[in-house]
Write a protein that holds these residues in place. Sequence first.
Motif, PDB file in Angstrom:
ATOM      1  N   TYR A  54       0.442 -11.797  -5.622  1.00 52.36           N
ATOM      2  CA  TYR A  54       1.002 -11.145  -6.820  1.00 52.36           C
ATOM      3  C   TYR A  54       1.350  -9.684  -6.536  1.00 52.36           C
ATOM      4  CZ  TYR A  54       0.974  -8.903 -11.423  1.00 52.36           C
ATOM      5  OH  TYR A  54       1.294  -8.159 -12.523  1.00 52.36           O
ATOM      6  N   LEU A  55       0.419  -8.951  -5.914  1.00 47.62           N
ATOM      7  CA  LEU A  55       0.649  -7.538  -5.645  1.00 47.62           C
ATOM      8  C   LEU A  55       1.767  -7.316  -4.629  1.00 47.62           C
ATOM      9  CD1 LEU A  55      -3.021  -6.193  -5.459  1.00 47.62           C
ATOM     10  CD2 LEU A  55      -1.346  -5.802  -7.288  1.00 47.62           C
ATOM     11  N   SER A  56       1.982  -8.310  -3.751  1.00 46.85           N
ATOM     12  CA  SER A  56       3.032  -8.155  -2.743  1.00 46.85           C
ATOM     13  C   SER A  56       4.422  -8.122  -3.358  1.00 46.85           C
ATOM     14  CB  SER A  56       2.947  -9.291  -1.715  1.00 46.85           C
ATOM     15  OG  SER A  56       3.316 -10.536  -2.289  1.00 46.85           O
ATOM     16  N   LEU A  57       4.541  -8.491  -4.614  1.00 49.02           N
ATOM     17  CA  LEU A  57       5.836  -8.507  -5.290  1.00 49.02           C
ATOM     18  C   LEU A  57       6.119  -7.205  -6.035  1.00 49.02           C
ATOM     19  CD1 LEU A  57       5.688 -12.123  -6.775  1.00 49.02           C
ATOM     20  CD2 LEU A  57       6.688 -11.395  -4.610  1.00 49.02           C
ATOM     21  N   PHE A  58       5.209  -6.221  -5.885  1.00 45.83           N
ATOM     22  CA  PHE A  58       5.358  -4.965  -6.613  1.00 45.83           C
ATOM     23  C   PHE A  58       5.372  -3.778  -5.653  1.00 45.83           C
ATOM     24  CE2 PHE A  58       3.767  -7.855  -9.755  1.00 45.83           C
ATOM     25  CZ  PHE A  58       4.331  -7.441 -10.956  1.00 45.83           C
ATOM     26  N   ARG A  59       6.058  -2.729  -6.058  1.00 45.41           N
ATOM     27  CA  ARG A  59       5.905  -1.433  -5.403  1.00 45.41           C
ATOM     28  C   ARG A  59       4.749  -0.746  -6.117  1.00 45.41           C
ATOM     29  NH1 ARG A  59      10.626   0.406  -5.993  1.00 45.41           N
ATOM     30  NH2 ARG A  59      11.438  -0.126  -3.934  1.00 45.41           N
ATOM     31  N   THR A  63      -2.339   5.916  -5.616  1.00 45.79           N
ATOM     32  CA  THR A  63      -2.261   7.313  -6.044  1.00 45.79           C
ATOM     33  C   THR A  63      -1.377   7.496  -7.272  1.00 45.79           C
ATOM     34  OG1 THR A  63      -0.461   7.639  -4.443  1.00 45.79           O
ATOM     35  CG2 THR A  63      -2.706   8.225  -3.739  1.00 45.79           C
ATOM     36  N   THR A  64      -0.491   6.520  -7.525  1.00 44.17           N
ATOM     37  CA  THR A  64       0.362   6.563  -8.722  1.00 44.17           C
ATOM     38  C   THR A  64       0.308   5.200  -9.412  1.00 44.17           C
ATOM     39  OG1 THR A  64       2.263   5.967  -7.342  1.00 44.17           O
ATOM     40  CG2 THR A  64       1.915   8.323  -7.804  1.00 44.17           C
ATOM     41  N   PRO A  65      -0.844   4.843 -10.006  1.00 40.01           N
ATOM     42  CA  PRO A  65      -1.009   3.501 -10.583  1.00 40.01           C
ATOM     43  C   PRO A  65      -0.068   3.210 -11.744  1.00 40.01           C
ATOM     44  CG  PRO A  65      -2.819   4.943 -11.219  1.00 40.01           C
ATOM     45  CD  PRO A  65      -2.039   5.681 -10.192  1.00 40.01           C
ATOM     46  N   ASP A  66       0.421   4.252 -12.427  1.00 36.33           N
ATOM     47  CA  ASP A  66       1.322   4.019 -13.566  1.00 36.33           C
ATOM     48  C   ASP A  66       2.764   3.776 -13.130  1.00 36.33           C
ATOM     49  OD1 ASP A  66      -0.809   4.411 -15.286  1.00 36.33           O
ATOM     50  OD2 ASP A  66      -0.461   6.586 -15.425  1.00 36.33           O
ATOM     51  N   ASP A  67       3.027   3.953 -11.846  1.00 31.80           N
ATOM     52  CA  ASP A  67       4.386   3.791 -11.321  1.00 31.80           C
ATOM     53  C   ASP A  67       4.575   2.429 -10.669  1.00 31.80           C
ATOM     54  OD1 ASP A  67       6.982   4.546 -10.835  1.00 31.80           O
ATOM     55  OD2 ASP A  67       6.519   5.474  -8.898  1.00 31.80           O
ATOM     56  N   LYS A  68       3.940   1.426 -11.212  1.00 31.08           N
ATOM     57  CA  LYS A  68       4.006   0.075 -10.664  1.00 31.08           C
ATOM     58  C   LYS A  68       5.334  -0.571 -11.059  1.00 31.08           C
ATOM     59  CE  LYS A  68       1.246  -4.190 -10.620  1.00 31.08           C
ATOM     60  NZ  LYS A  68       0.017  -4.838 -11.185  1.00 31.08           N
ATOM     61  N   GLU A  69       6.055  -1.077 -10.050  1.00 30.90           N
ATOM     62  CA  GLU A  69       7.398  -1.612 -10.293  1.00 30.90           C
ATOM     63  C   GLU A  69       7.576  -2.942  -9.573  1.00 30.90           C
ATOM     64  OE1 GLU A  69      12.093  -0.463  -9.373  1.00 30.90           O
ATOM     65  OE2 GLU A  69      10.449   0.897  -8.799  1.00 30.90           O
ATOM     66  N   PHE A  70       8.091  -3.925 -10.295  1.00 32.35           N
ATOM     67  CA  PHE A  70       8.363  -5.234  -9.696  1.00 32.35           C
ATOM     68  C   PHE A  70       9.585  -5.135  -8.788  1.00 32.35           C
ATOM     69  CE2 PHE A  70      10.511  -9.368  -9.685  1.00 32.35           C
ATOM     70  CZ  PHE A  70       9.487 -10.182  -9.231  1.00 32.35           C
ATOM     71  N   VAL A  71       9.405  -5.554  -7.524  1.00 31.96           N
ATOM     72  CA  VAL A  71      10.509  -5.478  -6.554  1.00 31.96           C
ATOM     73  C   VAL A  71      10.782  -6.820  -5.892  1.00 31.96           C
ATOM     74  CG1 VAL A  71      10.158  -3.026  -6.070  1.00 31.96           C
ATOM     75  CG2 VAL A  71       8.908  -4.739  -4.747  1.00 31.96           C
ATOM     76  N   VAL A 274      -3.188  -0.185   3.421  1.00 28.34           N
ATOM     77  CA  VAL A 274      -3.966  -0.316   2.185  1.00 28.34           C
ATOM     78  C   VAL A 274      -5.003   0.792   2.046  1.00 28.34           C
ATOM     79  CG1 VAL A 274      -5.540  -1.796   0.876  1.00 28.34           C
ATOM     80  CG2 VAL A 274      -3.615  -2.801   2.106  1.00 28.34           C
ATOM     81  N   ILE A 275      -5.815   1.016   3.063  1.00 22.30           N
ATOM     82  CA  ILE A 275      -6.946   1.927   2.965  1.00 22.30           C
ATOM     83  C   ILE A 275      -6.547   3.380   3.184  1.00 22.30           C
ATOM     84  CG2 ILE A 275      -9.254   2.450   3.839  1.00 22.30           C
ATOM     85  CD1 ILE A 275      -8.993  -0.233   2.383  1.00 22.30           C
ATOM     86  N   GLN A 276      -5.675   3.636   4.145  1.00 21.47           N
ATOM     87  CA  GLN A 276      -5.328   5.015   4.470  1.00 21.47           C
ATOM     88  C   GLN A 276      -4.145   5.540   3.653  1.00 21.47           C
ATOM     89  OE1 GLN A 276      -4.760   5.219   8.739  1.00 21.47           O
ATOM     90  NE2 GLN A 276      -6.958   5.200   9.153  1.00 21.47           N
ATOM     91  N   GLN A 277      -3.154   4.671   3.413  1.00 15.21           N
ATOM     92  CA  GLN A 277      -1.957   5.117   2.708  1.00 15.21           C
ATOM     93  C   GLN A 277      -1.887   4.600   1.274  1.00 15.21           C
ATOM     94  OE1 GLN A 277       1.559   4.345   5.058  1.00 15.21           O
ATOM     95  NE2 GLN A 277       0.650   5.159   6.938  1.00 15.21           N
ATOM     96  N   PHE A 278      -2.842   3.769   0.866  1.00 14.24           N
ATOM     97  CA  PHE A 278      -2.959   3.287  -0.527  1.00 14.24           C
ATOM     98  C   PHE A 278      -1.747   2.495  -0.994  1.00 14.24           C
ATOM     99  CE2 PHE A 278      -5.190   7.414  -0.215  1.00 14.24           C
ATOM    100  CZ  PHE A 278      -6.496   6.952  -0.364  1.00 14.24           C
ATOM    101  N   GLN A 279      -1.019   1.888  -0.046  1.00 17.12           N
ATOM    102  CA  GLN A 279       0.158   1.093  -0.373  1.00 17.12           C
ATOM    103  C   GLN A 279      -0.275  -0.355  -0.608  1.00 17.12           C
ATOM    104  OE1 GLN A 279       3.163   2.045  -0.931  1.00 17.12           O
ATOM    105  NE2 GLN A 279       3.626   3.917   0.219  1.00 17.12           N
ATOM    106  N   LEU A 280      -0.674  -0.676  -1.836  1.00 17.34           N
ATOM    107  CA  LEU A 280      -1.157  -2.022  -2.122  1.00 17.34           C
ATOM    108  C   LEU A 280      -0.045  -3.062  -2.036  1.00 17.34           C
ATOM    109  CD1 LEU A 280      -3.750  -1.673  -5.034  1.00 17.34           C
ATOM    110  CD2 LEU A 280      -4.120  -1.921  -2.586  1.00 17.34           C
ATOM    111  N   GLY A 281       1.147  -2.704  -2.416  1.00 14.54           N
ATOM    112  CA  GLY A 281       2.254  -3.649  -2.362  1.00 14.54           C
ATOM    113  C   GLY A 281       2.600  -4.048  -0.943  1.00 14.54           C
ATOM    114  N   LEU A 282       2.855  -3.056  -0.088  1.00 14.11           N
ATOM    115  CA  LEU A 282       3.172  -3.337   1.311  1.00 14.11           C
ATOM    116  C   LEU A 282       1.982  -3.957   2.038  1.00 14.11           C
ATOM    117  CD1 LEU A 282       5.213  -0.187   2.408  1.00 14.11           C
ATOM    118  CD2 LEU A 282       6.045  -2.539   2.243  1.00 14.11           C
ATOM    119  N   GLY A 283       0.782  -3.453   1.754  1.00 13.68           N
ATOM    120  CA  GLY A 283      -0.410  -4.008   2.394  1.00 13.68           C
ATOM    121  C   GLY A 283      -0.631  -5.460   2.022  1.00 13.68           C
ATOM    122  N   SER A 284      -0.383  -5.804   0.767  1.00 18.54           N
ATOM    123  CA  SER A 284      -0.538  -7.198   0.334  1.00 18.54           C
ATOM    124  C   SER A 284       0.505  -8.087   0.994  1.00 18.54           C
ATOM    125  CB  SER A 284      -0.413  -7.283  -1.191  1.00 18.54           C
ATOM    126  OG  SER A 284      -1.437  -6.552  -1.828  1.00 18.54           O
ATOM    127  N   ALA A 285       1.739  -7.568   1.139  1.00 18.09           N
ATOM    128  CA  ALA A 285       2.771  -8.345   1.830  1.00 18.09           C
ATOM    129  C   ALA A 285       2.377  -8.584   3.281  1.00 18.09           C
ATOM    130  CB  ALA A 285       4.110  -7.614   1.759  1.00 18.09           C
TER     131      ALA A 285
END
Length: 316
Positions: A54-59, A63-71, A274-285
Motif C-alpha cells: 500500500y505504501l509503495s503506491l504513495f509519495r 518528515t512531511t507526513p501531511d504531504d502524502k500523495e498517491f503516485v 527507509v531508516i536514514q532518508q525516511f522515504q517510506l514510499g520508495l523504501g516500500s517499493a
Amino acid sequence: MSTTIATAAAPAGKKRAKMTDRSRAENRLGQRLVLPAVIVMLVVTAWPMIQALYLSLFRYRLTTPDDKEFVGLSNYGTVLTDSLFWQDTLNTVIIMVVTVAVELVIGFAFAMVMHRIVFARGAIRTSILIPYGIITVVSAYAWQFAFSLNNGWVNSWFEWLPWITADTNWFGSHWPAMFAIMVSEIWKTTPFMALLLLAGLSQVSEDMIEAAKVDGATWWQRLWKVIIPNMRAAIMVAVLFRALDAFRIFDNIYVMTRGAQDTESSSFLTYRQVIQQFQLGLGSALSVLLFLTVLLLAWLIVKTFRVDLAQARGEA
C-alpha cells in the motif's frame, strides 16, 4: 549398441508415471502438517506485506507526513530506472553466487568428514558448527578487525602472498571490501550448509557405494555417479536456503563497510531509504521488489534442480 541406447532412452519420452497411493497420502499428511505454520506465518506477515504494498503506491516521507500523495506505480519506475538499484542488485547477486558456491564445496567436504569419521565424532561435529552459532553482528565485527589495516591479522599472516602486503587496505576499494564481506559470510554460514548436506549424505545407501566399488568405480566416479545424484534433494534444499539468505545480506555490510566503496546490497539500500532518508514510499517499493525477486529466485532454483521425490523413492 544402438538398440540398447534406444531402449534405455525410450522411457524418457513417456509421460511421468501416475502418483502412487503412498505419494498421495504423504502429500496430504505434509499439507496437514504445514497448514498450522502457514496460518501463523500469514497472520504475522500478511499485514506488514499488505501495508508495504500500500505504501509503495504513495509519495510518503516521514518528515512531511501531511504531504502524502498517491503516485501509483511511479515509485517502482523510479527504482527500476535508477542505476544505483541495479548496481546494488549486481553486488547482491555476486555475493550470493560466490558465497553459495564456495559454501557448497567446503560444506560438502565437511559433511563427508563428519559422516565418515569415527573417533570423537560428536566433538568434531560440534566444533565445525561453532561459527554458525555465533551472532552475525559479532562475527562481522571480528572479521572487520581481522581485515583492519592497523590492527588486523590478515595482512601479517598472509603477507607471503604476492598481492597482500602489510599496507593492504581491504576497505579502501570495491573488490577487496567485497572479498572481506564474502569471507565473513562464508565463514559464518558454511556450517549450516554442511549440516544440511550431512543429512542428505546419511540417506545415501552404503550398499550402492559398495556395489560401485565392486564394479571397479574410482572414488571420483562413486562421488559423481552415486553419491551426488542420490543427494540431489538435499543439495537443492541447502542451495535454496542459503541462496535466499545470502540474497538478503545486510548485517555484514552494515558492520564492515556501511555500504562504502559501492558495497551496498539490495537490503542495505532499502534500509537506507527507509531508516536514514525516511522515504517510506520508495523504501516500500524496494522491499516489495526484493520480496518478488526472492520468490523468483526460489522458483528458479527449484525448477533448475527438478527434484522428483517419488522417483528418488523408486516409485516413478
